[in-house]
Design a protein around this motif. Sequence first.
Motif, mmCIF file in Angstrom:
data_model
loop_
_atom_site.group_PDB
_atom_site.id
_atom_site.type_symbol
_atom_site.label_atom_id
_atom_site.label_comp_id
_atom_site.label_asym_id
_atom_site.label_seq_id
_atom_site.Cartn_x
_atom_site.Cartn_y
_atom_site.Cartn_z
ATOM 1 N N LYS A 209 0.835 -1.199 0.000
ATOM 2 C CA LYS A 209 0.000 0.000 0.000
ATOM 3 C C LYS A 209 0.874 1.256 0.000
ATOM 4 O O LYS A 209 0.611 2.214 -0.742
ATOM 5 C CB LYS A 209 -0.912 -0.017 1.226
ATOM 6 N N GLU A 213 0.997 4.233 -2.886
ATOM 7 C CA GLU A 213 0.705 5.629 -2.556
ATOM 8 C C GLU A 213 1.885 6.544 -2.825
ATOM 9 O O GLU A 213 1.706 7.694 -3.249
ATOM 10 C CB GLU A 213 0.269 5.728 -1.096
ATOM 11 N N THR A 218 -2.640 8.893 -2.906
ATOM 12 C CA THR A 218 -3.216 8.328 -1.695
ATOM 13 C C THR A 218 -4.480 7.541 -2.020
ATOM 14 O O THR A 218 -5.350 7.999 -2.762
ATOM 15 C CB THR A 218 -3.564 9.437 -0.685
ATOM 16 N N LEU A 219 -4.567 6.348 -1.461
ATOM 17 C CA LEU A 219 -5.721 5.484 -1.678
ATOM 18 C C LEU A 219 -6.887 5.906 -0.796
ATOM 19 O O LEU A 219 -6.704 6.282 0.360
ATOM 20 C CB LEU A 219 -5.350 4.032 -1.370
ATOM 21 N N GLN A 220 -8.078 5.821 -1.356
ATOM 22 C CA GLN A 220 -9.296 6.159 -0.619
ATOM 23 C C GLN A 220 -10.020 4.881 -0.245
ATOM 24 O O GLN A 220 -10.279 4.033 -1.097
ATOM 25 C CB GLN A 220 -10.205 7.046 -1.477
ATOM 26 N N GLN A 221 -10.359 4.744 1.021
ATOM 27 C CA GLN A 221 -11.024 3.531 1.484
ATOM 28 C C GLN A 221 -12.426 3.420 0.909
ATOM 29 O O GLN A 221 -13.147 4.399 0.781
ATOM 30 C CB GLN A 221 -11.084 3.522 3.009
ATOM 31 N N ARG A 232 -9.779 -5.947 1.953
ATOM 32 C CA ARG A 232 -10.127 -4.592 2.372
ATOM 33 C C ARG A 232 -9.895 -3.680 1.163
ATOM 34 O O ARG A 232 -8.810 -3.648 0.599
ATOM 35 C CB ARG A 232 -9.279 -4.162 3.569
ATOM 36 N N TYR A 234 -9.834 -0.344 -1.476
ATOM 37 C CA TYR A 234 -9.459 1.063 -1.640
ATOM 38 C C TYR A 234 -9.641 1.429 -3.110
ATOM 39 O O TYR A 234 -9.801 0.558 -3.966
ATOM 40 C CB TYR A 234 -8.003 1.297 -1.222
ATOM 41 N N ARG A 235 -9.572 2.723 -3.378
ATOM 42 C CA ARG A 235 -9.669 3.187 -4.763
ATOM 43 C C ARG A 235 -8.749 4.381 -4.959
ATOM 44 O O ARG A 235 -8.627 5.249 -4.086
ATOM 45 C CB ARG A 235 -11.109 3.563 -5.112
ATOM 46 N N ASP A 242 -11.234 -1.068 -8.259
ATOM 47 C CA ASP A 242 -10.800 -1.010 -6.871
ATOM 48 C C ASP A 242 -9.486 -1.760 -6.686
ATOM 49 O O ASP A 242 -9.097 -2.588 -7.508
ATOM 50 C CB ASP A 242 -11.857 -1.636 -5.954
#
Length: 326
Positions: A209, A213, A218-221, A232, A234-235, A242
Amino acid sequence: MAKDQFGRSIHYLRISLTDHCNLRCVYCMPEDMTFRPTQDLMQDDEIFQLVRLFAKLGFTKYRLTGGEPTVRLNIVEIVHEITHTPGVETLTMTTNGVLLTRLALPLAEAGLKRVNISIDTLDPDKFRRLTRWGSVEDVWEGIHAAQDAGLTPIKLNSVIVQGYNESDAVDLANLTFEYPWQVRFIEMMPFGGVTDLQLKHMITVDEIKACIESNIETLQQVNGGVLDGEARLYRLPGAKGDIGFISSVSEPFCSGCTRARLTADGRLRLCLLREGEVDLLTPLRAGASTEELRQIILDGIWHKPWGHALAEGIVPLNRVMSEIGG
């Protein structure tokens, strides 16, 4: 409904159709792997008999695995029979994708809903080194064949191995800008056969991760952190698909586990990372009644362990990954 001693309802069965595979991935098996003879594996009618029994016990979700399930003789007919079993709601498959260019459409027509396709790099040379025998072009064509056949949403499974493909997580993550796929990064898990590599070259999902990033954004949950199966989600901002992280080793998700596994030689494996198994094929072939088999399954499920013990240094060594199916 089958429940374990911790109150978890177990209703998801992963069925390994074969331990055979047409690749030799470095983190899965030795290159000179010796496979079991066909007569030691569940035959078609034995699979169907057990599926009918599991369905009556409340198992609704099924996944076909291997080895590589598409090398199994009669795979399309097997899919058709399982999907037409009363009580079976969904059937999916995990595959390396090599044979999907000719099988995706027949599998979809037989009732298969979706596929997870393993691809650890987009680089042809790295792919060859990781799989020893494989061609990434074959897998890429297989992914698109699955998309065209409606085996969606496509999920791509990637294992990042230190010293092999660390930088490739970025290229794989970038696929989600162009395609509505779920790219899933799975921590490498230790089993027998190639345990040293698995233990020494594992990269955690936190490290993957961070790499994504630092190189993209930055990944968005997604979903408020609620797991999608084991992942789990992220996008990346502006992406169509995803990115999932499956932290089986560093942050296990045992409380929500609903799974059991049926190995190709007919054993009910209660936890992927534990050696405990219940033999179903021997009593089946010995003429056990449906009620006797039912009770063996329910007793086994009841004793399903809470989770693995990797932190205590306990590694399952009785099988290599290809004999379990993931």
